[in-house]
Design an enzyme around this catalytic site. Structure first.
Site, mmCIF file in Angstrom:
data_model
loop_
_atom_site.group_PDB
_atom_site.id
_atom_site.type_symbol
_atom_site.label_atom_id
_atom_site.label_comp_id
_atom_site.label_asym_id
_atom_site.label_seq_id
_atom_site.Cartn_x
_atom_site.Cartn_y
_atom_site.Cartn_z
ATOM 1 N N GLY A 121 -38.989 -11.151 -9.974
ATOM 2 C CA GLY A 121 -38.520 -10.862 -8.693
ATOM 3 C C GLY A 121 -39.743 -11.392 -7.757
ATOM 4 O O GLY A 121 -39.160 -11.945 -6.752
ATOM 5 N N THR A 122 -40.956 -11.038 -8.590
ATOM 6 C CA THR A 122 -42.327 -11.190 -7.299
ATOM 7 C C THR A 122 -41.924 -13.033 -7.010
ATOM 8 O O THR A 122 -42.160 -12.406 -5.451
ATOM 9 C CB THR A 122 -42.946 -11.035 -8.108
ATOM 10 O OG1 THR A 122 -43.108 -9.540 -8.113
ATOM 11 C CG2 THR A 122 -44.709 -11.017 -7.235
ATOM 12 N N ASN A 149 -36.378 0.532 -4.143
ATOM 13 C CA ASN A 149 -36.535 0.912 -5.701
ATOM 14 C C ASN A 149 -37.032 1.981 -5.665
ATOM 15 O O ASN A 149 -36.760 2.753 -6.491
ATOM 16 C CB ASN A 149 -38.208 -0.341 -6.291
ATOM 17 C CG ASN A 149 -38.662 -0.693 -5.289
ATOM 18 O OD1 ASN A 149 -38.159 -0.866 -3.501
ATOM 19 N ND2 ASN A 149 -39.895 0.089 -5.712
ATOM 20 N N GLN A 204 -33.006 -4.789 -7.762
ATOM 21 C CA GLN A 204 -32.694 -3.641 -8.069
ATOM 22 C C GLN A 204 -31.414 -3.720 -8.101
ATOM 23 O O GLN A 204 -30.496 -2.356 -7.984
ATOM 24 C CB GLN A 204 -32.925 -2.031 -6.784
ATOM 25 C CG GLN A 204 -34.721 -2.269 -6.834
ATOM 26 C CD GLN A 204 -35.276 -1.185 -8.650
ATOM 27 O OE1 GLN A 204 -34.072 -0.363 -9.127
ATOM 28 N NE2 GLN A 204 -36.431 -2.072 -8.506
ATOM 29 N N CYS A 250 -49.803 1.311 -8.139
ATOM 30 C CA CYS A 250 -50.837 1.834 -8.940
ATOM 31 C C CYS A 250 -51.266 0.876 -8.605
ATOM 32 O O CYS A 250 -51.664 -0.012 -8.912
ATOM 33 C CB CYS A 250 -50.403 2.322 -10.274
ATOM 34 S SG CYS A 250 -51.959 3.505 -10.827
HETATM 35 N N1 PLP Z 1 -38.535 -6.221 -5.722
HETATM 36 C C1 PLP Z 1 -38.144 -5.011 -6.201
HETATM 37 C C2 PLP Z 1 -37.481 -4.210 -5.140
HETATM 38 C C3 PLP Z 1 -38.591 -4.269 -6.988
HETATM 39 O O1 PLP Z 1 -38.213 -2.882 -7.501
HETATM 40 C C4 PLP Z 1 -39.632 -4.961 -8.121
HETATM 41 C C5 PLP Z 1 -39.848 -4.860 -8.879
HETATM 42 O O2 PLP Z 1 -39.904 -3.828 -9.460
HETATM 43 C C6 PLP Z 1 -39.567 -6.941 -8.026
HETATM 44 C C7 PLP Z 1 -38.708 -7.040 -6.903
HETATM 45 C C8 PLP Z 1 -40.555 -7.067 -8.709
HETATM 46 O O3 PLP Z 1 -40.019 -7.163 -9.707
HETATM 47 P P1 PLP Z 1 -40.179 -8.540 -10.689
HETATM 48 O O4 PLP Z 1 -41.095 -7.409 -11.080
HETATM 49 O O5 PLP Z 1 -39.171 -9.169 -11.413
HETATM 50 O O6 PLP Z 1 -40.961 -9.439 -10.819
#
Ligand code: PLP
Length: 386
Positions: free
Chosen positions: A70-71, A149, A177, A328
Site C-alpha cells: 500500500g505504501t 484505518n 482498508q 509510533c
Molecule cells: N494506507 C492505509 C489506509 C493503511 O491502513 C496502510 C497500512 O496500515 C497503508 C496505506 C500502507 O500499506 P502497506 O502496509 O501495505 O504499506
C-alpha cells in the site's frame, strides 16, 4: 503461551489458507521477462493473477500495476500524478494515512507542492461541499481515502469524485482498508470503472494475502510519472522483476475476500456491536470514535485517564492483541493525527485503543476482550497518564 486473541486486522490480517497454498505453489516461478519456457510459465501465472484481480475489482488487466504494498502504491500515485501535472496544489483531508500524507509533505518540501486541507467533520469525514476550489490548471490532484484505518469511517468518495470529474482533476483513492474498492452507502464495493478515481491503492496483507505485495490501479489514459526506473515492467511505472508468487497470493486472497461478501460484513458487524456494547456496559466514561457509516470490523475508542500504550500492553498480557491505531515513531507514541483532526482533545486521543476484526475473528475473540477490559482499564487508569 496462553491462548491468544488477535484484534488488529487493520494492521495486518492472518494469511488465508487459499492464499498460502497459491503463494507456495508459485514460489518457484522464474522471471516473467524470460522468453524461454520457464519465463513463459512465470508470465502466464502473472498474467492470470492480473486478470483475476482486474475481474474482481472491475477494471482492465492493463490497469493493474503490482507494487510492494500500500505504501508504495500511494507514493507512486501521489508523486506520479503530481509530477505529471502542471498544477501545484494537492488537496487532501488531514486524516489520510502517512503513506499519502508524507509523500505529499515531501513534494511540498522538495517540489513546490502546496497542500490544501479538505475540511473534515467531527467523525473525520470529508464534506464534499466544503472542498477547496478545484481547477484543472492549479490542482495537481485530490486524495481521499475510501475508509480510515483508525476509526473505520467510510468517506463520501463518490461525491468527491464528482467534484473532481467536474473540475477535470485526477482523484487518488487509498483503498488499503477496503480491499481495493470505493464503498457505496451499504458498504458494498464499487467496481473501479465506476468509482471515478484515476488511481486506487490496495495491499494484500490487509485482506488475508501475503505481506509485501499490493497494487495500484491506474486508469487507462491517466497521466502518471514513474517512480522506479529500470527495465520498464508494470507499464513502465514500476520497473523491477515482478513478485509472481506474491501476485498469485494477492489474487487468491482477493477472490476469497469477495466470495465472503455481505455475509462476512454482517457477521463482523454483529461481533463488533457486541464488543462495543459489552465494553460500554463494563467500563465508565468511554469515548467511541467509530460512527456509521464505518467498516464493519472497526471499533476505535478512548478510555480517558488511561494511556493507550498502557492499555495495549496490559491487554497483550491478558492474551489480547490490539493497538492504539496510530503510528509510533522511533518508539515515541504521539496522539493520533486522525483524532486530533476530528477535534478530539489531546489527552483523550492519547487514551485511544483500536480493536479491528477480520476474516477469521470469532466470538471467543470478543469474549476475551470483554473478560479483560474492566480490570485492564482500572489498572491503566490507576497508573495514570505519563
Ligand atoms: N494506507 C492505509 C489506509 C493503511 O491502513 C496502510 C497500512 O496500515 C497503508 C496505506 C500502507 O500499506 P502497506 O502496509 O501495505 O504499506
Amino acid at each position: 503461551m496462553s491462548e491468544r486473541h488477535y484484534l488488529d486486522h487493520a494492521a495486518t490480517s492472518h494469511l488465508r489458507p487459499e492464499a498460502r497454498e497459491a503463494l507456495i505453489g508459485a514460489l518457484g516461478a522464474g522471471n516473467p521477462g524470460g522468453r524461454y519456457a520457464s519465463g513463459r510459465a512465470a508470465r502466464a501465472l502473472l498474467d492470470d493473477a492480473r486478470e483475476r484481480v482486474a475481474d474482481l475489482l472491475g477494471c482492465e488487466p492493463v490497469e493493474v500495476v503490482f507494487t510492494s504494498g500500500g505504501t508504495e502504491a500511494d507514493n507512486l500515485a501521489v508523486q506520479g500524478l503530481y509530477l505529471a501535472r502542471s498544477g501545484s496544489t494537492i488537496v487532501a483531508p488531514p486524516v489520510e494515512h502517512e503513506a499519502v500524507a508524507r509523500i505529499a509533505a515531501h513534494l511540498a518540501a522538495e517540489h513546490w507542492a502546496e497542500i490544501l486541507a479538505a475540511p473534515v467533520d467531527a467523525a473525520g469525514r470529508v464534506d464534499p461541499a466544503r472542498l477547496p476550489e478545484l481547477d484543472r490548471r492549479g490542482t495537481a490532484l485530490v486524495a481521499c481515502m475510501a475508509a480510515n484505518n483508525e476509526t473505520g469511517a467510510i468517506q463520501p468518495v463518490a461525491a468527491v469524485a464528482e467534484r473532481c470529474r467536474a473540475a477535470g482533476v485526477p482523484l487518488h483513492v487509498d483503498a488499503v482498508q477496503t480491499a481495493g474498492a470505493v464503498l457505496d452507502a451499504s458498504g458494498a464495493p464499487t467496481p473501479f470503472r465506476d468509482c471515478g478515481a484515476a488511481t486506487l491503492a490496495l495491499s494484500a496483507h490487509k485482506f488475508g494475502g501475503p505481506r509485501g505485495i499490493g497494487a495500484l490501479l491506474v486508469r487507462r489514459g491517466a497521466r502518471l510519472a514513474a517512480h522506479v526506473h529500470g527495465g520498464g515492467q508494470e507499464r513502465g511505472l514500476r520497473s523491477g522483476t515482478p513478485d509472481v508468487a506474491g501476485a498469485v497470493g494477492l489474487a487468491a486472497a482477493l477472490a476469497a475476500d469477495r466470495a465472503e461478501g455481505e455475509e462476512r460484513r454482517r457477521r463482523l458487524r454483529a461481533l463488533r456491536d457486541r464488543l462495543r456494547e459489552g465494553i460500554l456496559a463494563t467500563v465508565d466514561d468511554v469515548v467511541v470514535h467509530t460512527t456509521e457509516p464505518a467498516l464493519p470490523g472497526h471499533l476505535h475508542l478512548s478510555f480517558p485517564g488511561a494511556e493507550g500504550d498502557s492499555l495495549t500492553m496490559l491487554l497483550d498480557a491478558a492474551g489480547v492483541e490490539c493497538s492504539t491505531g496510530s503510528a509510533c515513531s522511533a518508539g515515541v507514541h504521539r496522539p493520533s493525527h486522525v483524532l486530533l483532526a476530528m477535534g478530539v482533545a489531546e489527552d483523550v486521543a492519547r487514551a485511544a485503543v483500536r480493536f479491528t476484526l477480520g476474516w477469521d475473528s470469532t466470538e471467543a475473540d470478543v469474549a476475551a476482550v470483554l473478560a479483560a477490559v474492566g480490570d485492564t482499564v482500572s489498572r491503566a487508569r490507576a497508573a495514570g497518564m505519563a
